[in-house]
Motif scaffolding. Structure first.
Motif, PDB file in Angstrom:
ATOM      1  N   UNK A 218      13.217   9.198  11.633  1.00 26.60           N
ATOM      2  CA  UNK A 218      12.395   8.564  10.856  1.00 26.60           C
ATOM      3  C   UNK A 218      12.383   9.317   9.426  1.00 26.60           C
ATOM      4  N   UNK A 219      12.421  10.741   9.485  1.00 27.62           N
ATOM      5  CA  UNK A 219      12.455  11.464   8.269  1.00 27.62           C
ATOM      6  C   UNK A 219      13.721  10.977   7.560  1.00 27.62           C
ATOM      7  N   UNK A 220      14.794  11.055   8.293  1.00 31.85           N
ATOM      8  CA  UNK A 220      15.971  10.571   7.400  1.00 31.85           C
ATOM      9  C   UNK A 220      15.804   9.245   6.749  1.00 31.85           C
ATOM     10  N   UNK A 221      15.235   8.295   7.333  1.00 36.00           N
ATOM     11  CA  UNK A 221      14.969   7.095   6.931  1.00 36.00           C
ATOM     12  C   UNK A 221      13.992   7.008   5.896  1.00 36.00           C
ATOM     13  N   UNK A 222      12.974   7.983   5.896  1.00 38.60           N
ATOM     14  CA  UNK A 222      12.130   7.886   4.628  1.00 38.60           C
ATOM     15  C   UNK A 222      12.620   8.742   3.371  1.00 38.60           C
ATOM     16  N   UNK A 223      13.517   9.413   3.703  1.00 37.14           N
ATOM     17  CA  UNK A 223      14.399  10.372   2.838  1.00 37.14           C
ATOM     18  C   UNK A 223      14.934   9.126   1.897  1.00 37.14           C
ATOM     19  N   UNK A 224      15.707   8.285   2.465  1.00 36.55           N
ATOM     20  CA  UNK A 224      16.608   7.199   1.889  1.00 36.55           C
ATOM     21  C   UNK A 224      15.642   6.156   1.178  1.00 36.55           C
ATOM     22  N   UNK A 225      14.714   5.915   1.801  1.00 37.73           N
ATOM     23  CA  UNK A 225      13.577   4.569   1.395  1.00 37.73           C
ATOM     24  C   UNK A 225      12.818   5.048   0.189  1.00 37.73           C
ATOM     25  N   UNK A 226      12.687   6.475   0.002  1.00 30.63           N
ATOM     26  CA  UNK A 226      12.190   6.704  -1.156  1.00 30.63           C
ATOM     27  C   UNK A 226      10.676   6.375  -1.396  1.00 30.63           C
ATOM     28  N   UNK A 227      10.008   6.347   0.082  1.00 32.81           N
ATOM     29  CA  UNK A 227       8.543   5.853   0.123  1.00 32.81           C
ATOM     30  C   UNK A 227       7.715   6.911   0.508  1.00 32.81           C
ATOM     31  N   UNK A 228       6.378   6.799   0.117  1.00 36.61           N
ATOM     32  CA  UNK A 228       5.274   7.966   0.261  1.00 36.61           C
ATOM     33  C   UNK A 228       5.587   8.520   1.770  1.00 36.61           C
ATOM     34  N   UNK A 229       5.316   9.946   1.855  1.00 37.92           N
ATOM     35  CA  UNK A 229       5.553  10.220   3.209  1.00 37.92           C
ATOM     36  C   UNK A 229       4.152  10.722   3.737  1.00 37.92           C
ATOM     37  N   UNK A 230       3.821  10.381   4.830  1.00 35.56           N
ATOM     38  CA  UNK A 230       2.599  10.572   5.502  1.00 35.56           C
ATOM     39  C   UNK A 230       2.957  10.993   7.033  1.00 35.56           C
TER      40      UNK A 230
END
Length: 151
Positions: free
Chosen positions: A28-40
């Protein structure tokens, strides 16, 4: 032996579930890095299928989330990936350094205890070696000698 198996099986299963959950959070962290969405934490927990408590209980995962948040606030998306890797490496180094310090402290305490036990054992050996020699020579302590007769 049956008792060990009955304890070992649930322990192994729990470890496997924990490892699977950690891998899901990493994914999920890797996907969040790629998607460039806000992290919570809540968003990551939902994406990974774990509870938010799980992420908070594991300092390594939480540090990676915090590092990604900081990187998103301060750096453009091209640099965030490099910053995340550095932050994760830094966290790993800190964690391993702490484990090494703990291991050294434990080792030092064990060595101190063993040295004290060795000193006690040497003292007892010395006492045991002297007792047969004293008896063979007929040595007596001053307290055991009769007092001189008064004149």
């Amino acid at each position: 032996m049956n008792r060990n198996r009955s304890i070992q099986a649930p322990t192994d299963a729990a470890q496997q579930r924990t490892m699977a959950a950690e891998q899901a959070v990493q994914k999920a962290l890797r996907k969040a890095r790629k998607d460039n969405k806000p992290i919570t934490v809540t968003g990551l927990a939902t994406a990974a299928g774990v509870s938010t408590n799980f992420i908070y209980r594991y300092p390594v995962l939480r540090a990676q989330v915090e590092a990604l948040r900081r990187a998103r606030r301060t750096a453009p998306s091209a640099q965030s990936s490099a910053t995340d890797v550095e932050a994760a490496a830094s966290t790993l180094v800190r964690r391993l350094s702490q484990q090494l310090a703990d291991a050294r402290r434990t080792h030092r305490d064990e060595v101190t205890e063993l040295r004290q036990a060795l000193e006690v054992a040497h003292g007892e050996l010395l006492t045991l070696r002297r007792k047969p020699e004293d008896a063979a020579r007929g040595d007596r302590r001053i307290d055991d000698m009769p007092s001189p007769a008064p004149e």
